[in-house]
Design a protein around this motif. Structure first.
Motif, mmCIF file in Angstrom:
data_model
loop_
_atom_site.group_PDB
_atom_site.id
_atom_site.type_symbol
_atom_site.label_atom_id
_atom_site.label_comp_id
_atom_site.label_asym_id
_atom_site.label_seq_id
_atom_site.Cartn_x
_atom_site.Cartn_y
_atom_site.Cartn_z
ATOM 1 N N GLY A 11 49.085 34.533 3.053
ATOM 2 C CA GLY A 11 47.732 34.123 2.652
ATOM 3 C C GLY A 11 46.949 35.286 2.090
ATOM 4 N N LYS A 12 47.070 36.461 2.717
ATOM 5 C CA LYS A 12 46.347 37.634 2.230
ATOM 6 C C LYS A 12 46.859 38.069 0.854
ATOM 7 N N TYR A 67 48.050 36.017 -1.422
ATOM 8 C CA TYR A 67 47.450 35.059 -2.371
ATOM 9 C C TYR A 67 46.014 35.453 -2.695
ATOM 10 N N VAL A 68 45.260 35.916 -1.690
ATOM 11 C CA VAL A 68 43.885 36.357 -1.930
ATOM 12 C C VAL A 68 43.877 37.538 -2.889
ATOM 13 N N THR A 69 44.780 38.496 -2.654
ATOM 14 C CA THR A 69 44.859 39.672 -3.522
ATOM 15 C C THR A 69 45.183 39.267 -4.954
ATOM 16 N N LEU A 70 46.071 38.272 -5.122
ATOM 17 C CA LEU A 70 46.457 37.807 -6.460
ATOM 18 C C LEU A 70 45.402 36.898 -7.084
ATOM 19 N N GLY A 71 44.339 36.545 -6.324
ATOM 20 C CA GLY A 71 43.290 35.675 -6.847
ATOM 21 C C GLY A 71 43.638 34.201 -6.803
ATOM 22 N N ASP A 72 44.696 33.839 -6.103
ATOM 23 C CA ASP A 72 45.121 32.435 -6.000
ATOM 24 C C ASP A 72 44.506 31.851 -4.726
ATOM 25 N N HIS A 73 43.212 31.510 -4.816
ATOM 26 C CA HIS A 73 42.480 31.094 -3.634
ATOM 27 C C HIS A 73 42.955 29.751 -3.102
ATOM 28 N N ASP A 74 43.328 28.833 -3.982
ATOM 29 C CA ASP A 74 43.801 27.525 -3.518
ATOM 30 C C ASP A 74 45.041 27.682 -2.635
ATOM 31 N N SER A 75 45.992 28.480 -3.112
ATOM 32 C CA SER A 75 47.216 28.702 -2.321
ATOM 33 C C SER A 75 46.888 29.423 -1.025
ATOM 34 N N ALA A 76 45.915 30.346 -1.086
ATOM 35 C CA ALA A 76 45.521 31.062 0.122
ATOM 36 C C ALA A 76 44.938 30.102 1.149
ATOM 37 N N LYS A 118 45.408 26.862 1.448
ATOM 38 C CA LYS A 118 46.453 25.982 1.986
ATOM 39 C C LYS A 118 47.307 26.715 3.023
ATOM 40 N N THR A 119 47.668 27.958 2.708
ATOM 41 C CA THR A 119 48.522 28.735 3.623
ATOM 42 C C THR A 119 47.810 28.982 4.946
ATOM 43 N N PHE A 120 46.519 29.416 4.873
ATOM 44 C CA PHE A 120 45.779 29.687 6.109
ATOM 45 C C PHE A 120 45.548 28.403 6.902
#
Length: 641
Positions: A602-603, A605-614, A616-618
């Motif tokens: 999740g972190k 995804y946040v770094t990559l700017g993919d907030h939706d995936s982040a 969902k993962t969290f």
């Protein structure tokens, strides 16, 4: 820390277990009953002197050359060699033509023998250097003596049948000769050697120098010698055996017995090629005598002519299916030839013939374990111990089999029993490993120290002592033992791996790198060495190198989720977030309960700017693991997305 997979096979005296010495391909135990050392040297000198007296100069020189190769300063061998060379020159000057004709006849006779037996031996009567000898199965020598006695009884019956066909005068004479022979044999058994020689001489004189009588006398002297071959007085008996047997051959070359006796003598002296020549001739003259083919097989095995030995032992079993020693020697030969299935059948047949044959049952157990049949091996080892309850070898190997199957408690008890009967470094080592598997670190240290004290040059024992010290929480002791193991074996990776691990855990990263790199240079596919290097370089923030070694580790162990987790973290440290994302993604699919992997993915995804995936993962993480220990941090990240 896990125990070294390369070094934890449990040591035993033979098949299926790790052994501490290199095993040569021909070192299987065959029934010979001979003894080595100074007695062998005396016997060889005695045989060489007899060859000189019989004008067999080259054979004498061959024997003496072997003694001088072993000890160039052997004064007796030098003196006899010079005498033999001088006598040989004198003899050849007057007898060259006669000798050439004799050698030609010998070659033709040998060729005929080999042709009949189907052997692939070289067609020469000249001995080659002696090959290493097989050792002897200790209980088959007695069985062969019994068989020899049975054969002698059969000869007497045949002679009695022939005697019945003779005239009364001939019968009376034959009875007198036999009486003298029997008296001589009794005197030999009672160690009345002068009296025995006189009786035998009288028998020979009365028979007019009969070849059969001389052959019987030669064999009798040999049997007398075998009663106590280390007795100095027995050396003269051996000379008498050789002389009478050779005289018998000169009188009548068509009699098998003197060739057989000379073959056995050469087998005892480990002059394998000479033995083969004599026994091939004995077998040609007496093809249905199973003892001759058995002795021939032993000679061929000693000469490393294993296919020929196999044929001879198979011939023996065909001639006498109840002769269990032949099946054991056949099994040993088949093992050398790589036919493990055939060897197993041969040993099983030996036990079928002789149900209390512990040595054969032990070989059955070893072969079953070698093929991975732990249950069958354990059953066979137990049978061996029923046959020989105090056999420490079988006890140790049964314990090792239990260890291999994971039954360390039973193994512990058996090794303890073996140590009561005999203390040795192998069993102490085995006990140390069993104690380690049972988590008894302090007891493991005691046994490992005993093994080391008996064999301080063993890197394996030192390494095992290091493992024991670690389990016993003695880090200094472990470092000392691992260092000694590494010094003893420059090509041994695992003590260096463990030193790297200890120094890493103690915070000495440069030392950890040093030992881990040494281990990697020795074995680039060592999983722990690659992991240690990945961790050490990550600690030094050299993430490109860390990634390389963690990639190696994952390639070596692709199903281990912890390997994939370590690699994903190294990618993060190296700022390669796309690879980190992919690696974490693979990990949570392969191991859905790796909660830290969800959190770290999740972190990423946040770094990559993919907030939706982040998100969902969290969210998936909190749904699947409501009591996750970092829940508050996850909720805080979610609130900010």
């Amino acid at each position: 820390m896990s125990i070294d997979s390369r070094k934890t096979r449990y040591l035993a005296l033979a098949g299926g277990f790790l052994v501490l010495v290199a095993i040569a391909v021909g070192a299987f135990f065959l029934s010979t009953g001979g003894k080595g050392g100074s007695s062998e040297r005396k016997n060889t000198l005695a045989l060489a002197r007899d060859y000189v007296s019989q004008q067999e100069y080259q054979r004498a020189l061959d024997l003496l050359d072997k003694l001088l190769i072993q000890n160039a300063d052997d004064a007796d061998a030098k003196k006899l060699r010079d005498e033999a060379i001088s006598a040989k020159k004198t003899f050849e000057a007057g007898q060259q033509e006669k000798q050439s004709e004799l050698e030609k006849n010998q070659q033709q006779s040998l060729a005929q023998s080999l042709n009949k037996l189907g052997n692939q031996l070289e067609k020469t009567a000249k001995a080659k250097p002696a090959a290493p000898a097989p050792a002897a199965l200790d209980d088959s020598a007695a069985r062969q003596r019994q068989a020899e006695a049975e054969a002698a009884s059969a000869r007497k019956k045949a002679e009695a049948a022939d005697l019945a066909k003779k005239t009364k005068d001939e019968q009376e004479k034959a009875k007198k000769i036999q009486g003298l022979l029997d008296l001589g044999k009794k005197d030999l058994a009672d160690k009345k050697y002068p009296e025995a020689r006189q009786s035998f001489a009288d028998a020979a004189d009365l028979s007019g120098g009969s070849a059969s009588v001389l052959a019987d006398v030669g064999d009798s002297f040999y049997q007398g010698y075998k009663q106590n071959p280390d007795d100095p007085a027995s050396q003269d008996l051996l000379k008498d055996a050789i002389k009478n047997s050779r005289d018998a051959v000169k009188k009548d070359p068509s009699i098998s017995l003197p060739h057989y006796t000379l073959g056995k003598i050469n087998n005892d002296l480990k002059q394998w090629d000479n033995a083969v020549v004599e026994l091939v001739e004995a077998s040609r003259l007496d093809p249905k005598n199973y003892l001759v083919s058995f002795e021939l097989g032993k000679a061929q095995f000693g000469a490393r002519k294993y296919p020929d030995a196999r044929q001879s032992f198979e011939t023996t079993t065909a001639l006498n299916p109840k002769f269990e020693s032949a099946y054991v020697n056949l099994g040993g030969t088949l093992k050398v030839l790589g036919d493990q299935a055939g060897a197993l059948k041969a040993f099983q047949k030996a036990v079928l013939v002789k149900p209390d044959y512990a040595k054969a049952e032990l070989e059955v157990a070893r072969l079953l374990e070698a093929k991975g049949d732990d249950a069958g091996a354990i059953a066979a080892y137990k049978k061996t111990l029923v046959m020989a309850p105090d056999d420490p070898v079988a006890m140790r190997e049964l314990a090792a089999a239990y260890s291999s199957s994971g039954d360390y408690k039973t193994a512990e008890g058996l090794f303890q029993r073996a140590l009561v009967s005999r203390e040795d470094d192998t069993t102490d080592y085995n006990m140390a490993v069993v104690k380690l598997n049972l988590g008894k670190g302090k007891e493991a240290v005691q046994f490992a120290q005993k093994a080391v004290s008996q064999k301080p040059s063993s890197a394996l024992y030192q390494y095992t002592l290091g493992l024991a010290f670690e389990v016993a929480d003695n880090t200094d002791g472990a470092i000392s033992a691992y260092t000694e193991a590494a010094n003893l074996d420059k090509g041994y990776a695992n003590p260096r791996v463990n030193l790297g691990t200890i120094y890493f855990n103690e915070g000495f990263i440069d030392k950890a790198l040093d030992f881990s790199l040494q281990a990697y240079q020795i074995d680039a596919k060592n999983l722990k060495a690659n992991n240690n290097l990945g961790a050490a370089y990550a600690k030094k923030e050299l993430f490109d190198k860390s990634v390389a070694f963690y990639e190696n580790a994952l390639a070596l162990n692709p199903r281990d989720p912890l390997e994939r987790l370590a690699l994903a973290r190294a990618y993060v440290g190296n700022k390669n977030y796309e690879k980190a994302r992919d690696t974490y993604g693979e990990l949570v699919k392969l191991s859905p309960s790796q909660w830290d992997a969800f959190y770290e993915l999740g972190k990423v995804y946040v770094t990559l700017g993919d907030h939706d995936s982040a998100k969902k993962t969290f969210s998936d993480l909190l749904q699947k693991k409501p009591d996750y220990d970092k829940r508050a941090e996850v909720e805080k990240i979610l609130a900010g997305l």
